[in-house]
Scaffold this motif. Structure first.
Motif, PDB file in Angstrom:
ATOM      1  N   TRP A  81       0.842  -1.203   0.000  1.00  0.00           N
ATOM      2  CA  TRP A  81       0.000   0.000   0.000  1.00  0.00           C
ATOM      3  C   TRP A  81       0.866   1.237   0.000  1.00  0.00           C
ATOM      4  O   TRP A  81       1.992   1.223   0.502  1.00  0.00           O
ATOM      5  N   LYS A  83       0.164   4.025   1.650  1.00  0.00           N
ATOM      6  CA  LYS A  83       0.167   4.585   3.008  1.00  0.00           C
ATOM      7  C   LYS A  83      -0.051   3.466   4.025  1.00  0.00           C
ATOM      8  O   LYS A  83      -0.882   2.587   3.819  1.00  0.00           O
ATOM      9  N   GLU A  84       0.678   3.543   5.125  1.00  0.00           N
ATOM     10  CA  GLU A  84       0.512   2.545   6.171  1.00  0.00           C
ATOM     11  C   GLU A  84      -0.912   2.540   6.725  1.00  0.00           C
ATOM     12  O   GLU A  84      -1.462   1.485   7.038  1.00  0.00           O
ATOM     13  N   LYS A  85      -1.513   3.705   6.823  1.00  0.00           N
ATOM     14  CA  LYS A  85      -2.893   3.797   7.317  1.00  0.00           C
ATOM     15  C   LYS A  85      -3.823   2.946   6.450  1.00  0.00           C
ATOM     16  O   LYS A  85      -4.685   2.230   6.959  1.00  0.00           O
ATOM     17  N   ALA A  87      -2.988   0.352   4.597  1.00  0.00           N
ATOM     18  CA  ALA A  87      -2.656  -1.063   4.828  1.00  0.00           C
ATOM     19  C   ALA A  87      -3.289  -1.547   6.128  1.00  0.00           C
ATOM     20  O   ALA A  87      -3.842  -2.653   6.178  1.00  0.00           O
ATOM     21  N   ARG A  88      -3.212  -0.722   7.178  1.00  0.00           N
ATOM     22  CA  ARG A  88      -3.803  -1.084   8.471  1.00  0.00           C
ATOM     23  C   ARG A  88      -5.311  -1.279   8.344  1.00  0.00           C
ATOM     24  O   ARG A  88      -5.872  -2.254   8.846  1.00  0.00           O
ATOM     25  N   ASP A 116       3.943  -6.282  12.231  1.00  0.00           N
ATOM     26  CA  ASP A 116       3.309  -5.407  13.214  1.00  0.00           C
ATOM     27  C   ASP A 116       2.085  -6.054  13.849  1.00  0.00           C
ATOM     28  O   ASP A 116       1.735  -5.748  14.982  1.00  0.00           O
ATOM     29  N   ARG A 135       0.651  -8.161   8.790  1.00  0.00           N
ATOM     30  CA  ARG A 135       0.937  -6.846   8.219  1.00  0.00           C
ATOM     31  C   ARG A 135       2.212  -6.315   8.824  1.00  0.00           C
ATOM     32  O   ARG A 135       2.445  -6.434  10.020  1.00  0.00           O
ATOM     33  N   LYS A 136       3.055  -5.762   7.959  1.00  0.00           N
ATOM     34  CA  LYS A 136       4.228  -5.028   8.437  1.00  0.00           C
ATOM     35  C   LYS A 136       4.277  -3.729   7.653  1.00  0.00           C
ATOM     36  O   LYS A 136       4.410  -3.749   6.427  1.00  0.00           O
ATOM     37  N   GLY A 137       4.117  -2.635   8.375  1.00  0.00           N
ATOM     38  CA  GLY A 137       4.131  -1.337   7.715  1.00  0.00           C
ATOM     39  C   GLY A 137       3.050  -1.250   6.663  1.00  0.00           C
ATOM     40  O   GLY A 137       1.869  -1.431   6.943  1.00  0.00           O
ATOM     41  N   LYS A 138       3.468  -1.027   5.409  1.00  0.00           N
ATOM     42  CA  LYS A 138       2.534  -0.847   4.298  1.00  0.00           C
ATOM     43  C   LYS A 138       2.277  -2.139   3.519  1.00  0.00           C
ATOM     44  O   LYS A 138       1.687  -2.097   2.446  1.00  0.00           O
ATOM     45  N   ASN A 140       0.688  -6.033   3.364  1.00  0.00           N
ATOM     46  CA  ASN A 140      -0.213  -7.059   3.902  1.00  0.00           C
ATOM     47  C   ASN A 140       0.080  -8.375   3.203  1.00  0.00           C
ATOM     48  O   ASN A 140       0.256  -8.395   1.979  1.00  0.00           O
TER      49      ASN A 140
END
Length: 165
Positions: A81, A83-85, A87-88, A116, A135-138, A140
């Motif tokens: 992704w 942005k990390e947001k 991806a989260r 993460d 998930r790690k950072g951006k 998945n």
């Protein structure tokens, strides 16, 4: 019950938006995908790549790999992704959706030290055919494999190819 249905629909809607929004993907995907392909060739020679689904435009930062060996078939899906947001949020929506669909028939556990956040779903009392997501950072990742051991090993290969930090 109604609240649960609304939450599920909202999660699926968000997931679909993120999955099909071509501009939301990062450009760093190709380097990661090359490293992932190389590590599987080097560390998993018994697992032959049966198919690679590339995220062609408008989705260039996604790869799905299907492997086959004497142990069976496995799949690894990697999405990068911008942005990390994003991806989260996509990860949370995917986990929620999987919980809703499979949660009653499978046991969910956290997978510590795998990015993460990470979860694995197994059938009660069994280790065959788990679903592992992290998930790690951006980035998945979803792994479906014939055993918990293979799923965790494949997930670790992908994790080791991601930049630190």
């Amino acid at each position: 019950m109604r609240r649960k249905v609304v939450r599920h629909r909202a999660a699926v809607f968000l997931l679909l938006i993120f999955c099909f929004a071509g501009g939301a993907r990062a450009q760093e995907g190709p380097g990661l995908f090359s490293r992932v392909e190389k590590v599987f060739q080097e560390k998993e020679p018994a697992w032959e790549v049966e198919r690679v689904n590339r995220g062609d435009a408008p989705d260039p930062a996604r790869r799905s790999y299907v492997f086959r060996s004497e142990e069976g078939q496995a799949s690894v899906d990697v999405s990068v992704w911008e942005k990390e947001k994003d991806a989260r949020e996509a990860f949370s929506a995917t986990v929620l959706s999987f919980d809703e669909r499979m949660g009653r028939r499978m046991e969910k556990a956290a997978v510590p030290k795998l990015g993460d956040e990470g979860h694995i779903w197994t059938h009660p009392g069994r280790t065959a055919w788990p679903m592992l997501m992290f998930r790690k950072g951006k980035v998945n990742v979803t792994v479906f494999a014939p055993s918990v051991e293979v799923a965790k090993r494949f997930a670790q290969h992908v994790l080791e190819q991601m930049p630190a930090g």
